[in-house]
Design a protein around this motif. Structure first.
Motif, PDB file in Angstrom:
ATOM      1  N   LEU A   5       0.864  -1.185   0.000  1.00 20.13           N
ATOM      2  CA  LEU A   5       0.000   0.000   0.000  1.00 20.13           C
ATOM      3  C   LEU A   5       0.900   1.234   0.000  1.00 20.13           C
ATOM      4  O   LEU A   5       1.828   1.337   0.820  1.00 20.13           O
ATOM      5  N   VAL A   6       0.624   2.165  -0.927  1.00 17.98           N
ATOM      6  CA  VAL A   6       1.492   3.345  -1.061  1.00 17.98           C
ATOM      7  C   VAL A   6       0.653   4.628  -0.894  1.00 17.98           C
ATOM      8  O   VAL A   6       0.214   5.220  -1.887  1.00 17.98           O
ATOM      9  N   PRO A   7       0.430   5.071   0.346  1.00 16.91           N
ATOM     10  CA  PRO A   7      -0.231   6.365   0.527  1.00 16.91           C
ATOM     11  C   PRO A   7       0.681   7.486   0.017  1.00 16.91           C
ATOM     12  O   PRO A   7       1.871   7.522   0.339  1.00 16.91           O
ATOM     13  N   GLY A   8       0.124   8.371  -0.819  1.00 12.47           N
ATOM     14  CA  GLY A   8       0.940   9.437  -1.411  1.00 12.47           C
ATOM     15  C   GLY A   8       1.692   8.984  -2.653  1.00 12.47           C
ATOM     16  O   GLY A   8       2.616   9.655  -3.105  1.00 12.47           O
ATOM     17  N   GLY A   9       1.262   7.853  -3.223  1.00 15.16           N
ATOM     18  CA  GLY A   9       1.969   7.282  -4.386  1.00 15.16           C
ATOM     19  C   GLY A   9       1.792   8.073  -5.669  1.00 15.16           C
ATOM     20  O   GLY A   9       2.466   7.788  -6.663  1.00 15.16           O
ATOM     21  N   ALA A  10       0.910   9.088  -5.651  1.00 22.88           N
ATOM     22  CA  ALA A  10       0.731   9.904  -6.867  1.00 22.88           C
ATOM     23  C   ALA A  10       1.597  11.158  -6.831  1.00 22.88           C
ATOM     24  O   ALA A  10       1.566  11.968  -7.764  1.00 22.88           O
ATOM     25  N   GLY A  11       2.386  11.325  -5.769  1.00 21.90           N
ATOM     26  CA  GLY A  11       3.243  12.505  -5.660  1.00 21.90           C
ATOM     27  C   GLY A  11       4.595  12.274  -6.331  1.00 21.90           C
ATOM     28  O   GLY A  11       4.813  11.268  -7.015  1.00 21.90           O
ATOM     29  N   PHE A  12       5.486  13.219  -6.122  1.00 19.92           N
ATOM     30  CA  PHE A  12       6.786  13.205  -6.807  1.00 19.92           C
ATOM     31  C   PHE A  12       7.594  11.943  -6.467  1.00 19.92           C
ATOM     32  O   PHE A  12       7.870  11.111  -7.340  1.00 19.92           O
ATOM     33  N   ILE A  13       7.933  11.770  -5.207  1.00 19.22           N
ATOM     34  CA  ILE A  13       8.795  10.631  -4.845  1.00 19.22           C
ATOM     35  C   ILE A  13       7.980   9.333  -4.862  1.00 19.22           C
ATOM     36  O   ILE A  13       8.460   8.284  -5.303  1.00 19.22           O
ATOM     37  N   HIS A  27       3.109  -5.882  -6.312  1.00 18.00           N
ATOM     38  CA  HIS A  27       1.820  -5.296  -6.683  1.00 18.00           C
ATOM     39  C   HIS A  27       1.627  -4.064  -5.803  1.00 18.00           C
ATOM     40  O   HIS A  27       1.896  -4.120  -4.597  1.00 18.00           O
ATOM     41  N   THR A  28       1.195  -2.961  -6.386  1.00 14.98           N
ATOM     42  CA  THR A  28       1.041  -1.740  -5.597  1.00 14.98           C
ATOM     43  C   THR A  28      -0.421  -1.306  -5.545  1.00 14.98           C
ATOM     44  O   THR A  28      -1.175  -1.485  -6.503  1.00 14.98           O
ATOM     45  N   VAL A  29      -0.789  -0.734  -4.411  1.00 18.39           N
ATOM     46  CA  VAL A  29      -2.099  -0.087  -4.258  1.00 18.39           C
ATOM     47  C   VAL A  29      -1.801   1.343  -3.812  1.00 18.39           C
ATOM     48  O   VAL A  29      -1.371   1.578  -2.680  1.00 18.39           O
ATOM     49  N   THR A  30      -1.960   2.279  -4.724  1.00 17.87           N
ATOM     50  CA  THR A  30      -1.715   3.685  -4.395  1.00 17.87           C
ATOM     51  C   THR A  30      -2.968   4.263  -3.759  1.00 17.87           C
ATOM     52  O   THR A  30      -4.068   4.146  -4.309  1.00 17.87           O
ATOM     53  N   LEU A  31      -2.787   4.876  -2.591  1.00 18.05           N
ATOM     54  CA  LEU A  31      -3.882   5.587  -1.918  1.00 18.05           C
ATOM     55  C   LEU A  31      -3.511   7.060  -1.897  1.00 18.05           C
ATOM     56  O   LEU A  31      -2.488   7.431  -1.298  1.00 18.05           O
ATOM     57  N   ASP A  32      -4.292   7.888  -2.576  1.00 17.60           N
ATOM     58  CA  ASP A  32      -3.929   9.305  -2.650  1.00 17.60           C
ATOM     59  C   ASP A  32      -5.209  10.133  -2.724  1.00 17.60           C
ATOM     60  O   ASP A  32      -6.178   9.729  -3.370  1.00 17.60           O
ATOM     61  N   ASN A  33      -5.195  11.280  -2.036  1.00 16.01           N
ATOM     62  CA  ASN A  33      -6.376  12.156  -2.130  1.00 16.01           C
ATOM     63  C   ASN A  33      -6.196  13.196  -3.238  1.00 16.01           C
ATOM     64  O   ASN A  33      -7.045  14.064  -3.402  1.00 16.01           O
TER      65      ASN A  33
END
Ligand SMILES: NC(=O)c1ccc[n+]([C@@H]2O[C@H](COP(=O)([O-])OP(=O)(O)OC[C@H]3O[C@@H](n4cnc5c(N)ncnc54)[C@H](O)[C@@H]3O)[C@@H](O)[C@H]2O)c1
Length: 337
Positions: A5-13, A27-33
């Protein structure tokens, strides 16, 4: 296949790290607001639009999916703004992380890699390279909001509920060398993209704050890491955690440790400007201003611990490479918008 689980996965880093994880077979699950991230920066895996402060959503994610580990980037990042609106930072960065860590421990998810920062060290003696055991004395709410999370992770690990690594980045820079991903902060406050905006004519000049510091050319010195090297360090830190024995209800100890991520070499503001002129082949106006409050003369990492523990060696320590990759992304992104 391990699911991360990658909270903030839509940001730069985060977006570069998702890309590196996918390349390594996770396998990744991006959690981003999407408060500051970009959906099109998530190159694969699942995407959930949501907030780390939403305990119900987190409980559902952890019960619906077999999450092996969390790599947690989600935060507000502007130190200057944190001085003006500290509660915004304590709410998102500290309270949000508390909600996330609680949801993890409730669900028995043990592994977390946390994005920390050199800002936890505060003002240091000039010309000292920073090792992890140096005193923590953040000089702004942003640094404090991150240090509080490190303390939370350390103390929760002590109970045996977590295995946690905090990675303290200095200055993230560069972009994916293939031009797909890059830095898109708005407003932009980081030096290299600001200089490149001057090089591309998007801004009239670049301001240099302070030319009388006790550094070789009088301008501030910082340690820049290529974002792909940071992403690689996350994958290595994750493998390190996953290889540790599982903790078990107080019988086996948890794990917590913190690592600096930097190259160990500092570049001055003048050197970064010269690099940008060299790489872009442009000349632009540089305006010399007085010092800004709260800017230490030098912030350089001692990265020996991360290099040794994770066998991590930056592939792009060269400043011109970082600037060239950022420039390539900026031009490609401008052409697409
Ligand atoms: N960029 C740097 O030089 C640097 C240096 C030191 C530490 N860090 C840390 O690294 C992490 C990533 O930095 P970055 O430069 O990629 O920043 P970024 O703003 O590009 O990425 C942060 C991401 O988190 C998301 N987000 C923020 N709050 C959220 C919430 N409550 N719920 C869900 N998503 C949320 C944003 O939309 C964004 O996609 C941050 O935690 C930052 O503090 C960055």
């Amino acid at each position: 296949m391990k699911t991360i689980l990658v909270p903030g996965g839509a940001g730069f880093i985060g977006s570069h790290t998702v890309s590196a994880l996918l390349a390594q077979g996770y396998h990744t699950v991006t959690l981003d607001n999407f408060s500051n991230g970009h959906r099109d920066a998530v190159v694969g895996g699942d995407i959930i639009e949501g907030d780390i402060r939403d305990a119900e959503l987190l409980a559902k994610i952890f019960s619906d999916r077999a999450i092996d580990a969390v790599i947690h980037f989600a935060a507000f990042i502007e130190a200057g703004e944190s001085v003006v609106d500290p509660l915004k930072f304590y709410d998102n960065n500290t309270s949000g992380s508390l909600t996330l860590i609680r949801a993890m421990t409730n669900a028995g998810v043990q592994n977390i890699v946390f994005s920390s920062t050199a800002a936890v060290y505060g003002q240091m003696e000039e010309a000292t390279s920073l090792s992890e055991d140096m005193p923590k004395a953040p000089i702004n709410p942003y640094g404090q909001s991150k240090w509080a999370v490190e303390c939370m992770l350390r103390d929760t690990a002590t109970t045996g509920a977590l295995k946690a690594v905090a990675l303290r980045y200095f200055n993230a820079a560069g972009a994916d060398p293939f031009g797909k991903l890059g830095e898109r902060h708005d407003p932009e406050t980081h030096l290299i993209p600001l200089i490149l905006q001057a090089a591309s004519g998007q801004r009239d000049n670049i301001k240099m704050f302070g030319t009388d510091y006790a550094t070789p050319d009088g301008t501030c010195v910082r340690d820049y890491s290529h974002v792909c090297d940071l992403a690689d360090a996350h994958v290595k830190a994750l493998s390190h955690l996953l290889a540790l024995p599982e903790t078990g209800s107080g019988e086996a100890a948890g794990f917590y440790d913190a690592f600096n991520l930097g190259t160990g070499t500092g570049f001055s503001v003048r050197e970064v400007i010269e690099s940008a002129k060299r790489v872009t082949g442009t000349n632009f106006t540089v305006v010399e201003e007085g010092r800004r409050a709260g800017d230490p003369a030098q912030l350089v990492a001692n990265p020996a611990k991360a290099q040794k523990t994770f066998n991590w060696q930056p592939a792009y320590p060269n400043l011109d490479d970082m600037v060239a990759h950022a420039w390539q992304f900026m031009q490609k992104n401008a052409a697409n918008t």
